[in-house]
Design a protein around this motif. Structure first.
Motif, PDB file in Angstrom:
ATOM      1  N   VAL A 172       0.983  -1.225  -0.207  1.00  0.00           N
ATOM      2  CA  VAL A 172       0.106   0.212  -0.027  1.00  0.00           C
ATOM      3  C   VAL A 172       0.714   1.323  -0.048  1.00  0.00           C
ATOM      4  N   PRO A 173       0.664   2.058  -1.008  1.00  0.00           N
ATOM      5  CA  PRO A 173       1.394   3.255  -0.811  1.00  0.00           C
ATOM      6  C   PRO A 173       1.439   4.389   0.420  1.00  0.00           C
ATOM      7  N   SER A 174       2.397   5.162   0.459  1.00  0.00           N
ATOM      8  CA  SER A 174       2.131   6.135   1.694  1.00  0.00           C
ATOM      9  C   SER A 174       1.276   7.260   1.212  1.00  0.00           C
ATOM     10  N   ASP A 175       1.311   7.442  -0.059  1.00  0.00           N
ATOM     11  CA  ASP A 175       0.509   8.507  -0.660  1.00  0.00           C
ATOM     12  C   ASP A 175      -0.009   8.143  -1.984  1.00  0.00           C
ATOM     13  N   PRO A 176      -1.378   8.187  -2.100  1.00  0.00           N
ATOM     14  CA  PRO A 176      -2.105   7.867  -3.452  1.00  0.00           C
ATOM     15  C   PRO A 176      -1.567   8.326  -4.616  1.00  0.00           C
ATOM     16  N   ALA A 177      -1.009   9.390  -4.509  1.00  0.00           N
ATOM     17  CA  ALA A 177      -0.187  10.162  -5.639  1.00  0.00           C
ATOM     18  C   ALA A 177       1.193   9.513  -6.089  1.00  0.00           C
ATOM     19  N   ALA A 178       1.661   8.447  -5.111  1.00  0.00           N
ATOM     20  CA  ALA A 178       3.067   8.177  -5.343  1.00  0.00           C
ATOM     21  C   ALA A 178       3.310   7.112  -6.239  1.00  0.00           C
ATOM     22  N   PRO A 179       2.347   6.065  -6.339  1.00  0.00           N
ATOM     23  CA  PRO A 179       2.791   4.733  -7.045  1.00  0.00           C
ATOM     24  C   PRO A 179       3.827   4.928  -8.608  1.00  0.00           C
ATOM     25  N   ILE A 180       3.200   5.690  -9.319  1.00  0.00           N
ATOM     26  CA  ILE A 180       4.002   5.996 -10.618  1.00  0.00           C
ATOM     27  C   ILE A 180       5.342   6.651 -10.231  1.00  0.00           C
ATOM     28  N   LYS A 181       5.553   7.388  -9.537  1.00  0.00           N
ATOM     29  CA  LYS A 181       6.820   7.898  -9.220  1.00  0.00           C
ATOM     30  C   LYS A 181       7.569   6.657  -8.701  1.00  0.00           C
ATOM     31  N   GLN A 182       7.066   6.012  -7.824  1.00  0.00           N
ATOM     32  CA  GLN A 182       8.103   4.746  -7.533  1.00  0.00           C
ATOM     33  C   GLN A 182       8.517   3.872  -8.659  1.00  0.00           C
ATOM     34  N   VAL A 183       7.542   3.514  -9.537  1.00  0.00           N
ATOM     35  CA  VAL A 183       8.012   2.992 -10.691  1.00  0.00           C
ATOM     36  C   VAL A 183       9.144   3.562 -11.476  1.00  0.00           C
ATOM     37  N   GLU A 195      -4.933   5.665 -15.442  1.00  0.00           N
ATOM     38  CA  GLU A 195      -4.663   5.914 -17.114  1.00  0.00           C
ATOM     39  C   GLU A 195      -4.481   7.484 -17.274  1.00  0.00           C
ATOM     40  N   PRO A 196      -5.366   8.395 -16.787  1.00  0.00           N
ATOM     41  CA  PRO A 196      -4.892   9.597 -16.917  1.00  0.00           C
ATOM     42  C   PRO A 196      -3.603  10.311 -15.916  1.00  0.00           C
ATOM     43  N   GLU A 197      -3.374   9.622 -14.947  1.00  0.00           N
ATOM     44  CA  GLU A 197      -2.078   9.804 -14.451  1.00  0.00           C
ATOM     45  C   GLU A 197      -1.008   9.447 -15.192  1.00  0.00           C
ATOM     46  N   VAL A 198      -1.042   8.341 -16.186  1.00  0.00           N
ATOM     47  CA  VAL A 198      -0.031   7.823 -16.746  1.00  0.00           C
ATOM     48  C   VAL A 198       0.370   8.802 -17.887  1.00  0.00           C
ATOM     49  N   ILE A 199      -0.696   9.344 -18.396  1.00  0.00           N
ATOM     50  CA  ILE A 199      -0.565  10.584 -19.421  1.00  0.00           C
ATOM     51  C   ILE A 199      -0.053  11.733 -18.857  1.00  0.00           C
ATOM     52  N   LEU A 200      -0.535  12.237 -17.652  1.00  0.00           N
ATOM     53  CA  LEU A 200       0.064  13.177 -16.814  1.00  0.00           C
ATOM     54  C   LEU A 200       1.687  13.110 -16.635  1.00  0.00           C
ATOM     55  N   ALA A 201       1.886  11.943 -16.062  1.00  0.00           N
ATOM     56  CA  ALA A 201       3.540  11.436 -16.028  1.00  0.00           C
ATOM     57  C   ALA A 201       4.367  11.484 -17.101  1.00  0.00           C
ATOM     58  N   ASP A 203       3.582  13.362 -19.960  1.00  0.00           N
ATOM     59  CA  ASP A 203       3.996  14.775 -20.083  1.00  0.00           C
ATOM     60  C   ASP A 203       4.893  15.466 -19.235  1.00  0.00           C
ATOM     61  N   GLN A 204       5.258  15.039 -17.852  1.00  0.00           N
ATOM     62  CA  GLN A 204       6.330  15.557 -16.814  1.00  0.00           C
ATOM     63  C   GLN A 204       7.687  14.960 -17.143  1.00  0.00           C
ATOM     64  N   GLY A 205       7.662  14.222 -18.083  1.00  0.00           N
ATOM     65  CA  GLY A 205       8.961  13.474 -18.327  1.00  0.00           C
ATOM     66  C   GLY A 205       9.289  12.171 -17.782  1.00  0.00           C
ATOM     67  N   LEU A 206       8.429  11.703 -17.466  1.00  0.00           N
ATOM     68  CA  LEU A 206       8.536   9.998 -16.685  1.00  0.00           C
ATOM     69  C   LEU A 206       8.208   9.159 -17.647  1.00  0.00           C
ATOM     70  N   ASP A 207       9.156   8.135 -17.885  1.00  0.00           N
ATOM     71  CA  ASP A 207       9.284   7.104 -18.864  1.00  0.00           C
ATOM     72  C   ASP A 207       8.453   5.985 -18.526  1.00  0.00           C
ATOM     73  N   VAL A 208       7.311   6.088 -18.192  1.00  0.00           N
ATOM     74  CA  VAL A 208       6.274   4.955 -17.862  1.00  0.00           C
ATOM     75  C   VAL A 208       5.369   4.493 -18.757  1.00  0.00           C
ATOM     76  N   LEU A 325      -2.164  -1.111 -14.702  1.00  0.00           N
ATOM     77  CA  LEU A 325      -1.055  -1.474 -14.276  1.00  0.00           C
ATOM     78  C   LEU A 325       0.234  -0.977 -15.089  1.00  0.00           C
ATOM     79  N   VAL A 326       1.220  -0.192 -14.209  1.00  0.00           N
ATOM     80  CA  VAL A 326       2.286   0.879 -15.037  1.00  0.00           C
ATOM     81  C   VAL A 326       3.512   0.169 -14.635  1.00  0.00           C
ATOM     82  N   ALA A 327       4.481   0.210 -15.538  1.00  0.00           N
ATOM     83  CA  ALA A 327       5.791  -0.146 -15.749  1.00  0.00           C
ATOM     84  C   ALA A 327       6.738   0.792 -16.190  1.00  0.00           C
TER      85      ALA A 327
END
Length: 358
Positions: A172-183, A195-201, A203-208, A325-327
């Protein structure tokens, strides 16, 4: 799992020679085993003059279908019992051997001679030993454990991840907004996110990348209790709304408010993380935005509070995959097999949970 398989082949090489075959020993193998089989191929052929191992890799389900439809192979190696059983329908039960000790299944299919089929029999007879613990595989959930994770925990309970050689550890993440950053940081193998969080990520340069959908429709909802007097989005003006602090949900809410003619600045948004329900139940907040219709909505209804639950696709937001599921993209390209194995086991767990919801 690969270490265990190495042991099997090394022991098998000492189990006794057999007459040279007239053609290669054809092995249909799950893709996750193909690279290793190619590594041991020279040693096997050197220990068995005249023998050639011919490996055909692929997805277990695809190979099983091909074998069932008549494709020729002497041995089928898979960790997926459903695929194993389907391929095995073409094989007499007395010629089938299944190896469970190393989380590997072997079936002899369409063997032209007992000599060739002995490869599969020897694999089971010479195997033995203790099963390994599987390859560690971390999964970061999107939220606290809830019904949307039923497939994951059913697969864990029934050993489906074990069968594909993965030691899955949901967190369980410490913050609901954290999982993609951890990946993106390489701290988890997969994460459940939105899915919208993947798009935003991205856009912010995260290669997920999203590799699969866990829930293929919107669950995010505007949820309130009758005493708040919220019938439509227009009624949110000058109200207090709690959110989980997930960026895409804030963007959605702003869009919904503007479409309803409400100035977003007039709404008091409060980030409460996981604690969406207490402020609404106590009356400290008028509504929550970001609760799920099948989690918080159901919970409030079971408490007899008669919640008003309006999914975002009824508030003007286009449909989307709620949970994916994000990788890390580089991980997907360089080492896809553990992820494929995870998805295959998760699919089995999801179907099992749907068939037996209790």
């Amino acid at each position: 799992m690969r270490a265990a398989l190495a042991g099997l082949f090394l022991v098998l090489a000492g189990c006794g020679d057999r007459a040279a075959g007239a053609r290669p020993v054809r092995i249909a193998a799950a893709s996750s085993l193909a690279h290793f089989l190619e590594q041991v191929k020279p040693g096997w052929e050197g220990a068995h003059p005249g023998e050639i191992l011919e490996v055909s890799p692929g997805a277990s389900s695809t190979l099983a279908r091909q074998l069932f439809e008549g494709a020729e192979a002497d041995v089928f190696l898979s960790a997926d019992r459903d695929s194993l059983d389907r391929a095995g329908e073409r094989v007499r039960r007395e010629t089938r051997r299944i190896l469970y000790a190393n989380r590997l299944a072997a079936v002899g299919v369409d063997a032209p001679s007992l000599a060739t089929l002995a490869t599969a029999i020897a694999l089971a007879a010479c195997g033995g030993g203790e099963a390994d613990d599987g390859e560690p595989f971390s999964l970061t959930l999107d939220f606290y454990v809830n019904p949307d994770h039923a497939g994951v925990f059913t697969a864990l309970e029934r050993g489906y991840f074990d069968e594909v050689g993965l030691d899955v550890n949901p967190q369980v993440p410490s913050d609901p907004a954290a999982p993609i950053k951890q990946v993106a940081a390489g701290r988890t193998d997969l994460a459940i996110s939105y899915e919208p969080e993947v798009i935003l990520a991205r856009d912010q340069g995260l290669d997920v990348v999203a590799v699969a959908a866990l829930v293929n429709g919107p669950l995010t909802s505007l949820i309130s209790l009758p005493e708040a007097g919220i019938e439509t989005a227009a009624d949110l003006a000058s109200k207090t709304v709690v959110t989980a602090g997930i960026p895409y949900q804030a963007a959605y809410l702003e869009t919904i408010l503007r479409r309803a003619g409400v100035d977003p600045e007039s709404v008091d948004l409060v980030d409460v993380g996981f604690n969406l329900m207490p402020p609404v139940i106590s009356g400290r907040a008028d509504a929550m935005f970001g609760g799920f219709l099948n989690v918080e909505g159901v919970d409030l209804a079971e408490r007899g509070l008669d919640p008003r639950v309006v999914p975002v696709d009824r508030l003007g937001i286009p449909t989307y995959d709620e949970l994916v599921l994000v990788a890390d993209r580089e991980r997907v390209e360089s080492d896809p097999e553990p992820i494929r194995a995870f998805l295959a086991a998760l699919e089995r767990g999801t179907y099992a949970a749907a068939r037996n919801p209790q």
